[in-house]
Write a protein that holds these residues in place. Structure first.
Motif, mmCIF file in Angstrom:
data_model
loop_
_atom_site.group_PDB
_atom_site.id
_atom_site.type_symbol
_atom_site.label_atom_id
_atom_site.label_comp_id
_atom_site.label_asym_id
_atom_site.label_seq_id
_atom_site.Cartn_x
_atom_site.Cartn_y
_atom_site.Cartn_z
ATOM 1 N N ASN A 240 -1.759 2.455 6.742
ATOM 2 C CA ASN A 240 -1.905 3.110 5.443
ATOM 3 C C ASN A 240 -2.571 4.477 5.581
ATOM 4 O OD1 ASN A 240 -1.246 1.564 2.726
ATOM 5 N ND2 ASN A 240 -1.787 0.004 4.243
ATOM 6 N N LEU A 241 -3.556 4.574 6.444
ATOM 7 C CA LEU A 241 -4.198 5.867 6.685
ATOM 8 C C LEU A 241 -3.209 6.860 7.299
ATOM 9 C CD1 LEU A 241 -7.673 4.707 8.051
ATOM 10 C CD2 LEU A 241 -7.260 5.956 5.930
ATOM 11 N N ARG A 242 -2.339 6.349 8.160
ATOM 12 C CA ARG A 242 -1.326 7.217 8.771
ATOM 13 C C ARG A 242 -0.378 7.774 7.707
ATOM 14 N NH1 ARG A 242 1.363 3.659 11.603
ATOM 15 N NH2 ARG A 242 -0.372 3.495 13.062
ATOM 16 N N GLN A 243 0.000 6.929 6.759
ATOM 17 C CA GLN A 243 0.890 7.388 5.691
ATOM 18 C C GLN A 243 0.200 8.423 4.802
ATOM 19 O OE1 GLN A 243 4.101 6.500 5.789
ATOM 20 N NE2 GLN A 243 3.461 5.363 7.610
ATOM 21 N N LEU A 244 -1.082 8.226 4.543
ATOM 22 C CA LEU A 244 -1.823 9.205 3.746
ATOM 23 C C LEU A 244 -1.901 10.543 4.476
ATOM 24 C CD1 LEU A 244 -3.568 9.981 1.319
ATOM 25 C CD2 LEU A 244 -5.551 9.019 2.525
ATOM 26 N N GLN A 245 -2.123 10.482 5.779
ATOM 27 C CA GLN A 245 -2.202 11.721 6.556
ATOM 28 C C GLN A 245 -0.874 12.479 6.523
ATOM 29 O OE1 GLN A 245 -0.794 12.403 9.841
ATOM 30 N NE2 GLN A 245 -1.905 14.334 10.139
ATOM 31 N N ARG A 246 0.224 11.754 6.568
ATOM 32 C CA ARG A 246 1.541 12.399 6.491
ATOM 33 C C ARG A 246 1.752 13.054 5.128
ATOM 34 N NH1 ARG A 246 5.071 7.508 9.340
ATOM 35 N NH2 ARG A 246 4.364 7.905 11.493
ATOM 36 N N LYS A 247 1.276 12.408 4.092
ATOM 37 C CA LYS A 247 1.376 12.999 2.758
ATOM 38 C C LYS A 247 0.558 14.286 2.674
ATOM 39 C CE LYS A 247 2.135 8.674 0.177
ATOM 40 N NZ LYS A 247 3.362 9.074 -0.550
ATOM 41 N N LEU A 248 -0.608 14.277 3.303
ATOM 42 C CA LEU A 248 -1.463 15.465 3.279
ATOM 43 C C LEU A 248 -0.836 16.616 4.065
ATOM 44 C CD1 LEU A 248 -4.930 13.729 3.749
ATOM 45 C CD2 LEU A 248 -4.165 14.968 1.714
ATOM 46 N N VAL A 249 -0.181 16.296 5.164
ATOM 47 C CA VAL A 249 0.515 17.335 5.941
ATOM 48 C C VAL A 249 1.610 17.979 5.095
ATOM 49 C CG1 VAL A 249 2.029 17.744 7.915
ATOM 50 C CG2 VAL A 249 -0.014 16.333 8.191
ATOM 51 N N ALA A 250 2.371 17.142 4.390
ATOM 52 C CA ALA A 250 3.430 17.672 3.526
ATOM 53 C C ALA A 250 2.845 18.498 2.387
ATOM 54 C CB ALA A 250 4.262 16.519 2.971
ATOM 55 N N LEU A 251 1.703 18.068 1.867
ATOM 56 C CA LEU A 251 1.047 18.801 0.779
ATOM 57 C C LEU A 251 0.608 20.187 1.236
ATOM 58 C CD1 LEU A 251 -0.384 18.977 -2.015
ATOM 59 C CD2 LEU A 251 -2.366 17.916 -0.922
ATOM 60 N N HIS A 252 0.147 20.280 2.468
ATOM 61 C CA HIS A 252 -0.314 21.569 2.997
ATOM 62 C C HIS A 252 0.799 22.615 2.948
ATOM 63 C CE1 HIS A 252 -2.561 23.829 6.454
ATOM 64 N NE2 HIS A 252 -2.665 24.437 5.292
ATOM 65 N N HIS B 57 -7.438 2.744 14.251
ATOM 66 C CA HIS B 57 -7.936 2.884 12.875
ATOM 67 C C HIS B 57 -8.841 4.108 12.773
ATOM 68 C CE1 HIS B 57 -10.805 2.083 9.601
ATOM 69 N NE2 HIS B 57 -9.907 1.283 9.049
ATOM 70 N N GLN B 58 -9.738 4.261 13.731
ATOM 71 C CA GLN B 58 -10.666 5.397 13.734
ATOM 72 C C GLN B 58 -9.923 6.718 13.926
ATOM 73 O OE1 GLN B 58 -13.380 5.645 17.119
ATOM 74 N NE2 GLN B 58 -15.037 6.260 15.766
ATOM 75 N N GLY C 262 0.831 -1.196 0.000
ATOM 76 C CA GLY C 262 0.000 0.000 0.000
ATOM 77 C C GLY C 262 0.864 1.243 0.000
ATOM 78 N N LEU C 263 0.664 2.104 0.984
ATOM 79 C CA LEU C 263 1.465 3.323 1.125
ATOM 80 C C LEU C 263 2.586 3.160 2.141
ATOM 81 C CD1 LEU C 263 -1.468 5.935 1.247
ATOM 82 C CD2 LEU C 263 -0.229 5.088 -0.760
ATOM 83 N N ILE C 264 2.758 1.952 2.653
ATOM 84 C CA ILE C 264 3.721 1.706 3.730
ATOM 85 C C ILE C 264 5.072 1.301 3.151
ATOM 86 C CG2 ILE C 264 4.074 0.547 5.936
ATOM 87 C CD1 ILE C 264 1.149 -0.325 5.842
ATOM 88 N N GLY C 265 6.120 1.969 3.605
ATOM 89 C CA GLY C 265 7.474 1.617 3.207
ATOM 90 C C GLY C 265 8.003 0.436 4.004
ATOM 91 N N ARG C 266 9.187 -0.034 3.635
ATOM 92 C CA ARG C 266 9.759 -1.220 4.279
ATOM 93 C C ARG C 266 9.969 -1.024 5.780
ATOM 94 N NH1 ARG C 266 11.678 -1.249 -0.745
ATOM 95 N NH2 ARG C 266 11.682 -3.227 -1.899
ATOM 96 N N ASP C 267 10.624 0.065 6.143
ATOM 97 C CA ASP C 267 10.933 0.285 7.558
ATOM 98 C C ASP C 267 9.662 0.421 8.391
ATOM 99 O OD1 ASP C 267 13.566 0.205 6.870
ATOM 100 O OD2 ASP C 267 13.879 2.377 6.911
#
Length: 374
Positions: free
Chosen positions: A204-216, A302-303, A131-136
């Protein structure tokens, strides 16, 4: 340091592949599935030959039911009506859970396979591993998951070993423990399998949230559209998880809380009759709350991750950029309309409110049986 990190990833990914094999042996899926540290997920085609494990568990459940009928006097003979009903319901619900779980796994095999295929497709597009999760990050997620499994296994093994040592062979309690061992084990492993899917989706949701923070911080218009699409993919995966664990996990949750209710009833009945073994009966109660606790904790995480995604989009401020404001509105509408949540066929949601509801049900059941017995 790099070699230690690589070894850590190799060990966790290897252990995960072996764990997937265990789940396959329990009949939860019938297609090859492995996680390679370099290539990511390896997903094979549906194999009818692997369905032998599902058939084996169905046969085992049928044989268990036949043996219970043949050993009826050993299991229920001489008991009061309420005591016999309590034991009977406890065993039947556990057996029913096996049938429903195997049926759900059989008929939802393509849904299950699509979950992993979508994870792999996301990983391929984003240069990740699952998904959006890296190896580490995945190695850390799996380490926490293994810790939960080891805790559950340790608690269950300790309880079962204690019961085995303290029960007198040939007694009614011993017979009942033998007949319930298989349904108990199957139910617990199914919970652990569900815990895996919840943990992966939360990460995966956590990784998406991090991407959104960077996008901001950057305000790239194309990225916001891309992340909307990523959210849509995760929503589809989550819906697949809900479909896969629909009726079977609803039945499994009901079975787990029924087990706790029945154990509590027996604690009361033995205490009232001043019988020996009350402490052992209380000990029998322990494993199921531990497993449910881990499951509900993962569901809560998850929530919270979903809330964090929504909160991040809400906090975005693009000033006078009308196009970005419009895209943000579309994203918020998508989050509200297609919220990622864990449900059991919309029978109930997986959160702490479920515990409160079922605690009330358990207490009601125990009180009713106590009143009938009195």
């Amino acid at each position: 340091m790099a070699s230690v990190r690589k070894l850590f990833i190799l060990v966790t990914f290897g252990a995960f592949s072996w764990l997937l094999l265990l789940f396959q042996l329990f009949g939860f899926f019938n297609f090859p599935l492995k996680l390679h540290h370099a290539d990511g997920l390896a997903i094979g085609e549906h194999r009818w030959s692997s369905s032998v494990w599902s058939i084996l568990h169905l046969a085992s459940a049928v044989i268990s039911g036949i043996l219970a009928k043949r050993h009826y006097n050993y299991l229920f003979g001489g008991l009061m009506l309420t005591d016999a009903m309590n034991n009977y319901f406890k065993y039947v619900i556990g057996l029913l859970t096996i049938f429903v779980t195997v049926a759900d796994s059989w008929f939802e095999v393509e849904t299950h396979r699509s979950i992993w295929l979508r994870y792999r497709a996301l990983a391929t597009r984003n240069g990740t591993i699952l998904g959006l999760i890296g190896r580490d990050e995945l190695a850390r997620v799996l380490l926490r998951y293994f810790f939960a499994i080891l805790t559950i296994v340790a608690v269950c093994a300790l309880v079962e070993f204690t019961i085995y040592n303290q029960l007198t062979p040939g007694t009614q309690w011993h017979w009942f423990w033998l007949h319930n061992f298989y349904p108990y084990t199957f139910s617990h492993v199914r919970h652990v399998f569900h815990l895996l899917h919840i943990s992966l989706m939360a990460s995966n949701l956590r990784q998406l949230q991090r991407k959104l923070v960077a996008l901001h911080q950057t305000g790239e218009r194309e990225r916001l559209e891309e992340y909307r699409a990523l959210y849509g993919e995760l929503w589809q995966i989550n819906e697949g998880i809900n479909e896969l664990f629909g009726f079977s996990q609803a039945c499994n949750i009901a079975s787990s809380f029924a087990q706790m209710a029945f154990d509590l009833y027996w604690v009361y009945a033995m205490w009232q009759k001043q019988q020996r073994g009350v402490e052992l009966q209380i000990f029998c109660f322990v494993p199921t709350p531990v497993i449910i606790g881990f499951l509900m904790h993962a569901a809560k995480k998850h929530q919270l991750e979903m809330d964090a995604v929504q909160g991040t989009v809400l906090d975005m401020n693009f000033g006078l950029d009308a196009e970005m404001v419009k895209l943000r509105f579309y994203f918020l509408h998508q989050l509200l309309r297609n919220r990622i949540k864990l449900t059991a066929k919309d029978i109930f949601d997986y959160d702490y409110t479920l515990i409160r509801t079922l605690v009330i049900v358990i207490l009601t059941y125990v009180i009713i049986f106590i009143e009938i017995a009195d």
